[in-house]
Scaffold this motif. Structure first.
Motif, PDB file in Angstrom:
ATOM      1  N   GLU A  60     -16.031  10.028  13.480  1.00  0.00           N
ATOM      2  CA  GLU A  60     -15.532   9.758  14.858  1.00  0.00           C
ATOM      3  C   GLU A  60     -15.107   8.201  14.590  1.00  0.00           C
ATOM      4  N   LYS A  61     -15.575   7.503  14.005  1.00  0.00           N
ATOM      5  CA  LYS A  61     -15.048   5.989  13.639  1.00  0.00           C
ATOM      6  C   LYS A  61     -13.870   5.986  12.815  1.00  0.00           C
ATOM      7  N   ILE A  62     -13.813   7.048  11.601  1.00  0.00           N
ATOM      8  CA  ILE A  62     -12.564   7.232  10.866  1.00  0.00           C
ATOM      9  C   ILE A  62     -11.671   7.437  11.767  1.00  0.00           C
ATOM     10  N   LYS A  63     -11.744   8.385  12.510  1.00  0.00           N
ATOM     11  CA  LYS A  63     -10.633   8.903  13.403  1.00  0.00           C
ATOM     12  C   LYS A  63      -9.958   7.703  14.173  1.00  0.00           C
ATOM     13  N   GLU A  64     -11.070   6.700  14.782  1.00  0.00           N
ATOM     14  CA  GLU A  64     -10.492   5.811  15.429  1.00  0.00           C
ATOM     15  C   GLU A  64      -9.759   4.432  14.615  1.00  0.00           C
ATOM     16  N   LEU A  65     -10.158   4.416  13.318  1.00  0.00           N
ATOM     17  CA  LEU A  65      -9.472   3.624  12.277  1.00  0.00           C
ATOM     18  C   LEU A  65      -8.106   4.238  12.283  1.00  0.00           C
ATOM     19  N   ASN A  66      -8.086   5.500  11.878  1.00  0.00           N
ATOM     20  CA  ASN A  66      -6.806   6.089  11.449  1.00  0.00           C
ATOM     21  C   ASN A  66      -5.847   6.121  12.635  1.00  0.00           C
ATOM     22  N   LEU A  67      -6.313   6.290  14.045  1.00  0.00           N
ATOM     23  CA  LEU A  67      -5.453   5.873  15.099  1.00  0.00           C
ATOM     24  C   LEU A  67      -4.620   4.843  15.142  1.00  0.00           C
ATOM     25  N   PHE A  68      -5.436   3.653  14.891  1.00  0.00           N
ATOM     26  CA  PHE A  68      -4.912   2.468  14.769  1.00  0.00           C
ATOM     27  C   PHE A  68      -3.910   2.225  13.718  1.00  0.00           C
ATOM     28  N   LEU A  69      -4.270   2.709  12.553  1.00  0.00           N
ATOM     29  CA  LEU A  69      -3.261   2.671  11.549  1.00  0.00           C
ATOM     30  C   LEU A  69      -2.129   3.286  11.545  1.00  0.00           C
ATOM     31  N   GLU A  70      -2.220   4.583  12.283  1.00  0.00           N
ATOM     32  CA  GLU A  70      -0.950   5.379  12.415  1.00  0.00           C
ATOM     33  C   GLU A  70       0.132   4.565  13.379  1.00  0.00           C
ATOM     34  N   VAL A  71      -0.470   3.799  14.500  1.00  0.00           N
ATOM     35  CA  VAL A  71       0.358   3.166  15.266  1.00  0.00           C
ATOM     36  C   VAL A  71       0.543   1.737  14.790  1.00  0.00           C
ATOM     37  N   GLY A  72      -0.117   1.070  14.308  1.00  0.00           N
ATOM     38  CA  GLY A  72      -0.333  -0.447  14.266  1.00  0.00           C
ATOM     39  C   GLY A  72       0.645  -0.874  12.947  1.00  0.00           C
ATOM     40  N   VAL A  73       0.753   0.064  11.858  1.00  0.00           N
ATOM     41  CA  VAL A  73       1.420  -0.228  10.704  1.00  0.00           C
ATOM     42  C   VAL A  73       2.846  -0.392  10.946  1.00  0.00           C
ATOM     43  N   VAL A  74       3.124   0.211  12.065  1.00  0.00           N
ATOM     44  CA  VAL A  74       5.034  -0.011  12.546  1.00  0.00           C
ATOM     45  C   VAL A  74       5.268  -1.252  12.541  1.00  0.00           C
ATOM     46  N   ASP A  75       4.415  -2.170  13.250  1.00  0.00           N
ATOM     47  CA  ASP A  75       4.697  -3.607  13.469  1.00  0.00           C
ATOM     48  C   ASP A  75       4.653  -4.263  12.199  1.00  0.00           C
ATOM     49  N   TYR A  76       4.392  -3.983  11.405  1.00  0.00           N
ATOM     50  CA  TYR A  76       4.640  -4.701   9.992  1.00  0.00           C
ATOM     51  C   TYR A  76       5.663  -4.117   9.072  1.00  0.00           C
ATOM     52  N   GLY A  77       6.251  -3.019   9.666  1.00  0.00           N
ATOM     53  CA  GLY A  77       7.410  -2.286   8.985  1.00  0.00           C
ATOM     54  C   GLY A  77       6.809  -1.327   7.631  1.00  0.00           C
ATOM     55  N   PHE A  78       5.529  -1.218   7.998  1.00  0.00           N
ATOM     56  CA  PHE A  78       5.055  -0.106   6.875  1.00  0.00           C
ATOM     57  C   PHE A  78       5.171   1.327   7.330  1.00  0.00           C
ATOM     58  N   SER A  79       4.846   2.244   6.475  1.00  0.00           N
ATOM     59  CA  SER A  79       4.660   3.543   6.528  1.00  0.00           C
ATOM     60  C   SER A  79       3.300   4.007   6.650  1.00  0.00           C
ATOM     61  N   PHE A  80       3.095   4.937   7.435  1.00  0.00           N
ATOM     62  CA  PHE A  80       1.826   5.807   7.468  1.00  0.00           C
ATOM     63  C   PHE A  80       1.759   7.144   6.943  1.00  0.00           C
ATOM     64  N   PHE A  81       0.708   7.422   5.963  1.00  0.00           N
ATOM     65  CA  PHE A  81       0.616   8.756   5.219  1.00  0.00           C
ATOM     66  C   PHE A  81      -0.633   9.131   5.486  1.00  0.00           C
ATOM     67  N   ASP A  82      -0.675  10.180   5.966  1.00  0.00           N
ATOM     68  CA  ASP A  82      -2.097  10.862   6.554  1.00  0.00           C
ATOM     69  C   ASP A  82      -2.613  11.976   5.367  1.00  0.00           C
ATOM     70  N   VAL A  83      -3.637  11.282   4.707  1.00  0.00           N
ATOM     71  CA  VAL A  83      -4.269  12.214   3.629  1.00  0.00           C
ATOM     72  C   VAL A  83      -5.164  13.313   4.335  1.00  0.00           C
ATOM     73  N   ASN A  84      -5.511  13.130   5.356  1.00  0.00           N
ATOM     74  CA  ASN A  84      -6.471  14.152   5.819  1.00  0.00           C
ATOM     75  C   ASN A  84      -5.636  15.400   6.180  1.00  0.00           C
ATOM     76  N   LEU A  85      -4.519  15.171   6.321  1.00  0.00           N
ATOM     77  CA  LEU A  85      -3.794  16.727   6.603  1.00  0.00           C
ATOM     78  C   LEU A  85      -3.873  17.546   5.650  1.00  0.00           C
ATOM     79  N   SER A  86      -3.998  17.331   4.428  1.00  0.00           N
ATOM     80  CA  SER A  86      -4.042  18.190   3.202  1.00  0.00           C
ATOM     81  C   SER A  86      -5.804  18.338   2.649  1.00  0.00           C
ATOM     82  N   LEU A  87      -6.419  17.130   3.040  1.00  0.00           N
ATOM     83  CA  LEU A  87      -7.801  17.159   2.488  1.00  0.00           C
ATOM     84  C   LEU A  87      -8.851  17.620   3.466  1.00  0.00           C
TER      85      LEU A  87
END
Length: 221
Positions: free
Chosen positions: A156-183
């Motif tokens: 559940e904490k990993i989910k919380e981190l990933n939710l931040f990363l998915e949205v937050g990286v946009v502010d830095y001009g970065f891309s987000f890749f979700d490894v969990n979709l395949s693993l």
């Protein structure tokens, strides 16, 4: 001196170093000689602007990525260190020559959770790390923290981190890749892809890199 074994005892991770037969607790890894030797080894990389360069930054999970499986158009340099967390990475991030990178693959956080750090402190460190990545011409791909078996980390904490990363990286001009979709499956790491609940089998790496190569070429997960 080199890392030969990682094992878990009493809720802590230990390293066994073959050359001097000593055990080290994962905490405060930057103070150990083996960490400093690993750090110094990065300075020996011979990097050229003539290549398309991928820099991998992370912990033991990223360290295990088989670089020969990436597309032949890239030269891959792995700057990952086993046991790395956001704090130790912050202390060395300025030693990474981002000016030579075309692609930066970033993943960190599971060891912070293992050390009991709060979500708030990890998110603060993410922001500091992202601000420290000075990369004008490269594509920075922030990868999701990979789910674990339920007895290893709080997913559940990993989910919380990933939710931040998915949205937050946009502010830095970065891309987000979700490894969990395949693993992942049902917010857990699939049992057949791991040998200890956290670290990955070769099959998992092959699946991960297959989808990652596709993402680098198309921009879609």
């Amino acid at each position: 001196m080199f890392l030969s074994l990682i094992f878990i005892f009493g809720g802590k991770a230990f390293y066994f170093l073959q050359s001097n037969a000593r055990f080290y607790i994962l905490d405060d890894i930057a103070s150990h000689d083996w960490y400093k030797i690993k750090l110094s080894s990065f300075d020996e990389y011979k990097i050229s602007h003539l290549n398309r360069n991928i820099f991998i930054i992370g912990d033991s999970i990223s360290l295990g990525m088989p670089i020969s499986s990436f597309s032949n158009e890239f030269k891959v340099y792995n700057y990952s260190i086993a046991g790395e967390d956001t704090v130790s990475l912050l202390n060395r991030i300025d030693r990474i020559p981002f000016e030579y990178a075309d692609v930066v693959l970033f993943m960190i956080g599971v060891n912070d959770l293992g050390k009991g750090r709060t979500i708030e402190s990890i998110l603060t460190n993410y922001k500091l790390l992202f601000s420290a990545i000075k990369c004008i011409r490269c594509q920075v791909v922030v990868q999701s923290v990979i789910f674990t078996s339920p007895f290893k980390r709080d997913n559940e904490k990993i989910k919380e981190l990933n939710l931040f990363l998915e949205v937050g990286v946009v502010d830095y001009g970065f891309s987000f890749f979700d490894v969990n979709l395949s693993l992942g499956l049902n917010y857990e790491l699939r049992d057949e892809l791991t040998y200890d609940g956290i670290h990955l089998k070769n099959q998992a790496y092959m699946t991960w890199i297959k989808h990652l190569n596709l993402f680098l070429n198309t921009g879609t997960n």
